[in-house]
Design a protein around this motif. Structure first.
Motif, PDB file in Angstrom:
ATOM      1  N   TYR C  13       0.874  -1.187   0.000  1.00  0.00           N
ATOM      2  CA  TYR C  13       0.000   0.000   0.000  1.00  0.00           C
ATOM      3  C   TYR C  13       0.893   1.213   0.000  1.00  0.00           C
ATOM      4  O   TYR C  13       1.605   1.452   0.979  1.00  0.00           O
ATOM      5  CB  TYR C  13      -0.875   0.045   1.248  1.00  0.00           C
ATOM      6  CG  TYR C  13      -2.024  -0.919   1.241  1.00  0.00           C
ATOM      7  CD1 TYR C  13      -3.041  -0.803   0.309  1.00  0.00           C
ATOM      8  CD2 TYR C  13      -2.108  -1.938   2.192  1.00  0.00           C
ATOM      9  CE1 TYR C  13      -4.111  -1.678   0.314  1.00  0.00           C
ATOM     10  CE2 TYR C  13      -3.169  -2.815   2.202  1.00  0.00           C
ATOM     11  CZ  TYR C  13      -4.169  -2.675   1.256  1.00  0.00           C
ATOM     12  OH  TYR C  13      -5.226  -3.537   1.262  1.00  0.00           O
ATOM     13  N   VAL C  18       2.708  -4.645   3.105  1.00  0.00           N
ATOM     14  CA  VAL C  18       1.970  -5.292   4.187  1.00  0.00           C
ATOM     15  C   VAL C  18       1.982  -6.802   4.038  1.00  0.00           C
ATOM     16  O   VAL C  18       1.650  -7.516   4.974  1.00  0.00           O
ATOM     17  CB  VAL C  18       0.519  -4.784   4.281  1.00  0.00           C
ATOM     18  CG1 VAL C  18       0.484  -3.313   4.640  1.00  0.00           C
ATOM     19  CG2 VAL C  18      -0.253  -5.039   3.018  1.00  0.00           C
ATOM     20  N   PRO C  37      -1.863 -12.240  14.774  1.00  0.00           N
ATOM     21  CA  PRO C  37      -2.432 -11.108  15.501  1.00  0.00           C
ATOM     22  C   PRO C  37      -2.988 -10.053  14.540  1.00  0.00           C
ATOM     23  O   PRO C  37      -2.758 -10.113  13.339  1.00  0.00           O
ATOM     24  CB  PRO C  37      -1.248 -10.549  16.284  1.00  0.00           C
ATOM     25  CG  PRO C  37      -0.058 -10.978  15.521  1.00  0.00           C
ATOM     26  CD  PRO C  37      -0.405 -12.273  14.856  1.00  0.00           C
ATOM     27  N   SER C  38      -3.705  -9.102  15.103  1.00  0.00           N
ATOM     28  CA  SER C  38      -4.342  -8.067  14.294  1.00  0.00           C
ATOM     29  C   SER C  38      -3.313  -7.304  13.466  1.00  0.00           C
ATOM     30  O   SER C  38      -2.240  -6.983  13.954  1.00  0.00           O
ATOM     31  CB  SER C  38      -5.085  -7.112  15.223  1.00  0.00           C
ATOM     32  OG  SER C  38      -5.937  -6.302  14.475  1.00  0.00           O
ATOM     33  N   GLY C  39      -3.662  -7.062  12.220  1.00  0.00           N
ATOM     34  CA  GLY C  39      -2.799  -6.260  11.366  1.00  0.00           C
ATOM     35  C   GLY C  39      -1.673  -7.023  10.705  1.00  0.00           C
ATOM     36  O   GLY C  39      -0.813  -6.430  10.072  1.00  0.00           O
ATOM     37  N   CYS C  40      -1.678  -8.364  10.821  1.00  0.00           N
ATOM     38  CA  CYS C  40      -0.557  -9.126  10.274  1.00  0.00           C
ATOM     39  C   CYS C  40      -0.703  -9.376   8.781  1.00  0.00           C
ATOM     40  O   CYS C  40       0.210  -9.875   8.148  1.00  0.00           O
ATOM     41  CB  CYS C  40      -0.401 -10.445  11.017  1.00  0.00           C
ATOM     42  SG  CYS C  40      -1.753 -11.573  10.712  1.00  0.00           S
ATOM     43  N   GLY C  41      -1.860  -9.066   8.222  1.00  0.00           N
ATOM     44  CA  GLY C  41      -2.019  -9.238   6.785  1.00  0.00           C
ATOM     45  C   GLY C  41      -2.889 -10.406   6.376  1.00  0.00           C
ATOM     46  O   GLY C  41      -2.967 -10.737   5.190  1.00  0.00           O
ATOM     47  N   LYS C  42      -3.587 -11.021   7.310  1.00  0.00           N
ATOM     48  CA  LYS C  42      -4.436 -12.163   6.988  1.00  0.00           C
ATOM     49  C   LYS C  42      -5.539 -11.784   6.017  1.00  0.00           C
ATOM     50  O   LYS C  42      -5.728 -12.415   4.969  1.00  0.00           O
ATOM     51  CB  LYS C  42      -5.116 -12.725   8.255  1.00  0.00           C
ATOM     52  CG  LYS C  42      -4.228 -12.923   9.433  1.00  0.00           C
ATOM     53  CD  LYS C  42      -5.016 -13.357  10.656  1.00  0.00           C
ATOM     54  CE  LYS C  42      -5.966 -12.322  11.201  1.00  0.00           C
ATOM     55  NZ  LYS C  42      -5.338 -11.284  12.035  1.00  0.00           N
ATOM     56  N   SER C  43      -6.277 -10.740   6.399  1.00  0.00           N
ATOM     57  CA  SER C  43      -7.391 -10.328   5.544  1.00  0.00           C
ATOM     58  C   SER C  43      -6.891  -9.889   4.185  1.00  0.00           C
ATOM     59  O   SER C  43      -7.522 -10.155   3.162  1.00  0.00           O
ATOM     60  CB  SER C  43      -8.161  -9.186   6.183  1.00  0.00           C
ATOM     61  OG  SER C  43      -8.715  -9.590   7.394  1.00  0.00           O
ATOM     62  N   THR C  44      -5.752  -9.226   4.190  1.00  0.00           N
ATOM     63  CA  THR C  44      -5.187  -8.778   2.919  1.00  0.00           C
ATOM     64  C   THR C  44      -4.946  -9.976   2.004  1.00  0.00           C
ATOM     65  O   THR C  44      -5.339  -9.963   0.835  1.00  0.00           O
ATOM     66  CB  THR C  44      -3.872  -8.029   3.182  1.00  0.00           C
ATOM     67  OG1 THR C  44      -4.137  -6.960   4.083  1.00  0.00           O
ATOM     68  CG2 THR C  44      -3.284  -7.498   1.911  1.00  0.00           C
ATOM     69  N   GLU C 159     -12.747 -14.363   9.536  1.00  0.00           N
ATOM     70  CA  GLU C 159     -13.183 -14.287  10.936  1.00  0.00           C
ATOM     71  C   GLU C 159     -14.694 -14.424  11.078  1.00  0.00           C
ATOM     72  O   GLU C 159     -15.340 -13.549  11.641  1.00  0.00           O
ATOM     73  CB  GLU C 159     -12.734 -12.962  11.557  1.00  0.00           C
ATOM     74  CG  GLU C 159     -11.267 -12.699  11.314  1.00  0.00           C
ATOM     75  CD  GLU C 159     -10.660 -11.784  12.365  1.00  0.00           C
ATOM     76  OE1 GLU C 159     -11.260 -11.658  13.440  1.00  0.00           O
ATOM     77  OE2 GLU C 159      -9.576 -11.249  12.101  1.00  0.00           O
ATOM     78  N   HIS C 192      -8.066 -14.822  14.236  1.00  0.00           N
ATOM     79  CA  HIS C 192      -6.927 -14.510  15.100  1.00  0.00           C
ATOM     80  C   HIS C 192      -6.995 -15.348  16.379  1.00  0.00           C
ATOM     81  O   HIS C 192      -6.229 -15.144  17.299  1.00  0.00           O
ATOM     82  CB  HIS C 192      -6.837 -13.014  15.393  1.00  0.00           C
ATOM     83  CG  HIS C 192      -8.045 -12.452  16.065  1.00  0.00           C
ATOM     84  ND1 HIS C 192      -8.894 -11.576  15.444  1.00  0.00           N
ATOM     85  CD2 HIS C 192      -8.568 -12.666  17.278  1.00  0.00           C
ATOM     86  CE1 HIS C 192      -9.883 -11.266  16.255  1.00  0.00           C
ATOM     87  NE2 HIS C 192      -9.717 -11.918  17.372  1.00  0.00           N
TER      88      HIS C 192
END
Ligand SMILES: Nc1ncnc2c1ncn2[C@@H]1O[C@H](COP(=O)(O)OP(=O)(O)OP(=O)(O)O)[C@@H](O)[C@H]1O
Ligand SMILES: [Mg+2]
Lengths: 300, 306, 369
Positions: C13, C18, C37-44, C159, C192
């Protein structure tokens, strides 16, 4: 081996699909580019030309601006704007805050009262102007009525008085807008954490101290918005003056907006009219741009 | 732009339950409080009262100093005169043709600017691209410029487009300067609309317009009402553009009312002026009374009345 | 080549990367969980598989066909979102039908499939309701129904359970697992919650900071974490990590640890995998269930060693009691049987199952053995 997005080439249909959002936005972009920014540039340019009844393109440099500041009527208009603008803003804020605080005391029929305070905002300034024009007219309005009640020496002729006429504009404008400022402050009050108010009460703060020390300082954002809104409206004020006093008596209630109009369209001094419009724009921009900037940044 | 909580929703939440009993407890302080509020009610209602009662009485009663009194002789004649026979400008047509002009001007301008605003808001939030925030900022600034800045070129432009002095010309002008606010409303509303829904629809195979029509638009009722009311009020109440860009036969209501009141020929028929003023105020007042909640929301969100 | 192939995929980005070069090959019928954990790029990563986010470089292929530049709708995938993303203005039936309608499936066929899916998920009685009239669990089912009718190659879940309350979450977890066993479709599932990851998956990718830290079966991940991050993230309570020194005792490698009362203890490693590391400082990792009271120790283990250590805190948890002692300045938790008489201040024998111990390099945080 490197894979990139171009691994499968998008066909023309795909490309159209990808461009669709921008395509949809493009009429608006074109409109704004031409009719807002293009026109601003055009008027800006005209303010440096010798335009009279029609746009002309003879370059005269700063002459229109120099002339503008030599014209008595412009001087009056600016002075009037300062008087009108500051009184309008101060009175609206004070009245709006007072009403908001009073209405925030768990009032029965709050909704009904709010509706009454706010309805003038739905009216056209022309309607407001007509109503107040005749209400303040010494011949038939307030003065005549009070005299009819027996107080023969009562006089209230501000609207016909060169010195005082500008204050009648303040009266009518405050009547129209103060309810809206009240609504803004009321929303601000309702946004304040009620637990904090309870804590202050437990700390022994009197109602007065509660508002002065805890509540009003937290209304800063509401004050900011109110200031920007009111300042912006004051600078643009045109309709109300036209309907209420027509700029008179004489030029006593001329404001920059009416000045611009009359110089451009009735006195055929388009160059000077354009110069005055540019000054109005600059003044508004100085208030609005920082405000929009901070609002948009917060939103991100 | 204001994110302040709406007065309306705040109002229902505000009276804390534990303080219910206080509501019915009338101490001297509260009596003073209510008295002050009532005085202000009178202050705000007074001009409306003056307009209404004086539009229903003969001129002689007004000139005799009876402006504040109820009519001794009730009459609808001033209304009839204002509507169909009063001298507006040169002709004695009453305000009717101008009322119609205003309607012909408002309806298309509101409809088109709202629809465009919705599409723009959709693109700016759900299909945002590099620079879209700046673009939106530029769009928004356009709402706040003093329109004096565009009067001269717009007059020329309307001439070039063959729309000078016509109702379609006014529609166009209001459309152009109304888009900014419409976009603002829909953008802020759609920004809070769950993006996951758009993604789900994309996966389901819906395209750009299908998502708009089938997913976003059905949920846009409240903001559409806010936007329509805002645009309606602003365009109906506009005077500057009407005065600048219309001919005698394309004048909107506000301009005609002003002409009626300012005309220097003949006797001043105050009762007719008041009747005319109420006619000009009635549509927006009606909207305010019927949908005041949305009106206030629009004011707060727009924060600036153009 | 797998069924779903992620090759050297990255996402940037602006100037922020990311997701770093990621390679995962998912076999048909696999249940892959992306956890971190949150923000690690899973959803991405999931959105890139779905086609909702463009891929910056690399390739994603399904059934051997490159998906780069292919619209989400044409990838033959289905997705269940965290917020369920049910269209609020349509009925449950309308929601489930929408995707088929967009793909031009004829009405009778749509009706048939809706009927089947509704039966499968037991939502037949809800078909005419709007999403606003459903409970959280029901919405969850509808969202899954909407995905199921599409009969996709790959199911994507972002999730899906995190908006449910604890009890319902456990029930739905079981149901998703059953569904997978019954239908055998390929699933990529983001969470997560490491328990969800361990219970549901056939394989797990543990992500952190835009990197896949470890890819393996739940057992591999749990027993042989590749680094200290994975060790600490997976398992609850998490793995004890404390400093130790590798020494030679009686010819075998052993861990020397310092206890809270100032004394030192040595515990021999199982086997000879640490012999090469004698003299090194390490971080020793042992899960709480491998530190027990003497009688609670695993009878099959050949490397139980007793250490007398001072007890700092005891935390009765019903079925077990967690007993905390300090080793090398770190709290170390053991999982004792509930009826062991132990209290704070005691010096008590802790049984270490060294077969389950792993060692990490304190600098690189990677596993040594
Ligand atoms: N549109 C974007 N622009 C810039 N950065 C983004 C954008 N979307 C996500 N990121 C960043 O990318 C990183 C990974 O985001 P992602 O949504 O994949 O996290 P996640 O692992 O799904 O976390 P969570 O468990 O909170 O959902 C985050 O650091 C996030 O800030
Ligand atoms: Mg996520």
């Amino acid at each position: 081996m490197a894979f990139t997005e171009t691994a499968t080439r998008p066909g023309p249909v795909d490309r159209l699909r990808d461009a669709l959002p921008k395509l949809v936005l493009s009429p608006t972009v074109a409109i704004v580019a031409i009719f807002v920014y293009g026109f601003i540039v055009f008027t800006f340019y005209l303010s440096f030309t010798n335009s009279r009844i029609l746009p002309q393109f003879g370059w005269v440099g700063w002459q229109n601006y120099e002339n503008l500041f030599r014209i008595r009527a412009w001087d009056t208009a600016v002075t009037n704007l300062i008087i009108f603008g500051s009184l309008y803003i101060i009175i609206c804020c004070a009245l709006g805050l007072l009403l908001a605080i009073l209405l925030d005391q768990r009032i029965r029929a709050e909704g009904f009262i709010r509706t009454i305070y706010l309805y003038p905002m739905a009216l056209s300034f022309i309607v407001t102007g007509v109503a107040w024009k005749w209400f303040l007219d010494p011949g038939i309005g307030l003065e005549a009525v009070v005299r009819g009640w027996g107080w023969e020496s009562f006089t209230f002729g501000w609207i016909k008085d060169r010195e005082m006429a500008i204050y009648t504009i303040v009266i009518a404008a405050v009547w129209q807008t103060s309810g809206f400022v009240m609504a803004m402050f009321l929303a601000g009050l309702r946004g304040i954490d009620s637990e904090m108010m309870k804590a202050a009460q437990i700390d022994g703060a009197s109602t007065f101290a509660l508002y002065r020390r805890i509540v009003i300082p937290q209304l800063r954002p509401a004050f900011m918005s109110a200031f920007v809104v009111l300042a912006h409206m004051a600078i643009k004020s045109y309709d109300l003056v036209i309907a209420l006093t027509g700029g008179g008596p004489g030029t006593a209630t001329e404001l920059p907006a009416t000045f611009m109009y009359s110089y451009t369209f009735t006195r055929n001094q388009m160059g000077i009219g354009a110069a005055s419009a540019v000054i109005m724009l600059m003044t508004i921009a100085a208030i609005i741009v920082p405000y929009l900037w901070s609002e948009l940044r917060e939103k991100r | 732009m204001s994110t302040a909580p709406s007065v309306e929703t705040g109002a229902t939440a505000a009276p804390a339950v534990e303080n219910r009993s206080r509501l019915f407890q009338f101490s001297p302080a509260r009596i003073v409080l209510y008295a002050i509020l009532a005085i202000f009610c009178i202050y705000y209602l007074l001009p409306l009262y003056v307009m209404v009662v004086n539009s229903l009485k003969p001129l002689s009663e007004i000139t005799a100093g009876g402006m504040m009194a109820l009519p001794q002789q009730w009459t609808l004649a001033p209304w009839g005169s204002a509507w169909s026979t009063a001298q507006v400008g040169v002709e004695a047509t009453g305000l009717r043709p101008y009322f119609i002009n205003s309607i012909l001007m408002v309806v298309p301008a509101v409809a088109i600017s709202t629809l465009l605003g919705a599409l723009n808001g959709y693109v700016l939030t759900k299909w945002a691209f590099r620079g879209s925030t700046i673009l939106f900022g530029l769009l928004l600034f356009g709402c706040f410029i003093p329109f004096q800045m565009v009067l001269i070129p717009m007059a020329r432009m309307l001439g070039l487009m063959g729309l000078a002095g016509s109702v379609p010309g006014l529609v166009f002008v209001h459309l152009v300067y109304g888009i900014g606010f419409s976009t603002l409303y829909f953008r802020n509303y759609y920004a809070a609309f769950p993006t996951e829904l758009v993604r789900a629809a994309q996966i389901d195979g819906a395209g750009f317009f299908t998502i708009f029509w089938r997913i976003l638009l059905p949920s846009s009722g409240p903001i559409a009402v806010v936007c329509i009311i805002w645009q309606f009020t602003n365009i109906w109440n506009d005077f500057l553009f009407g005065a600048s860009f219309s001919d005698f036969d394309s004048q909107p209501m506000t301009v005609a009312l002003n002409n009626l009141v300012q005309s220097s020929t003949g006797v001043k028929e105050y009762n007719v002026h008041f009747a005319g003023a109420i006619m000009a105020a009635l549509p927006t007042l009606l909207v305010y009374i019927v949908a005041g909640r949305f009106f206030v929301r629009g004011l707060m969100a727009g924060s600036v009345k153009g | 080549m797998g069924f779903l192939d992620i090759k050297q995929a990255t996402k940037t980005y602006g100037s922020v990367k990311v997701l770093h070069e990621t390679n995962i090959a998912v076999e048909e019928g696999e249940f892959l969980v992306l956890v971190g954990p949150s923000g690690c790029g899973k959803s991405t990563l999931l959105n890139m598989i779905a086609g909702l986010e463009a891929i910056t470089s690399g390739e994603i292929a399904i059934r051997g066909r490159s998906m780069n530049g292919v619209k989400p709708a044409d990838r033959n995938i289905a997705m269940v979102f965290q917020s369920y993303a049910l269209y609020p203005n349509m009925t449950v039936k309308g929601n489930i039908a929408f995707g088929m309608e967009m793909h031009g499936i004829a009405k009778p066929e749509r009706e048939k499939r809706i009927g089947q899916v509704a039966d499968l998920l037991q939502i037949s009685h809800l078909l005419d309701r709007k999403p606003g009239q459903l409970s959280g669990g029901q919405r969850q089912r509808v969202a899954m129904g909407r995905a199921l009718v599409r009969e996709p190659d790959v199911f994507l879940f972002d999730e899906p359970l995190s908006n449910l309350d604890a009890k319902l979450r456990v029930d739905m977890r079981t149901e998703i697992k059953k569904l997978h066993q019954k239908l055998g479709t390929t699933i990529v599932y983001v969470t997560h919650d490491q328990i969800e990851a361990l219970t549901l998956s056939t394989r797990i990718a543990v992500m952190f900071g835009g990197y896949v830290q470890q890819l393996g079966t739940p057992k591999e991940i749990y027993d042989n974490p590749a680094n200290m991050f994975v060790a600490g993230f997976m398992g609850s309570p998490s793995m004890n990590l404390f400093p130790a020194k590798v020494v030679s005792a009686n010819g075998a490698a052993a861990a020397e640890i310092s206890l809270a009362n100032g004394s030192a203890a040595t515990i021999p490693f199982a086997g000879d995998r640490m012999s090469a590391s004698v003299g090194r400082d390490i971080v020793l990792g042992i899960r709480p269930e491998a530190i027990t009271d003497r009688d609670g120790a695993d009878r099959n283990s050949k490397a139980i060693h007793i250490v007398e250590a001072p007890v700092e805190v005891t935390e009765p948890a019903g079925s077990d009691t967690f007993v905390v002692s300090q080793i090398g300045g770190k709290d170390v938790t053991g999982r004792f049987r509930a009826d062991v008489a132990v209290k704070a201040g005691d010096v008590f024998p802790f049984a270490f199952n060294m077969e389950k111990a792993v060692a990490f390099d304190p600098e690189s945080e990677q596993r040594i053995a």
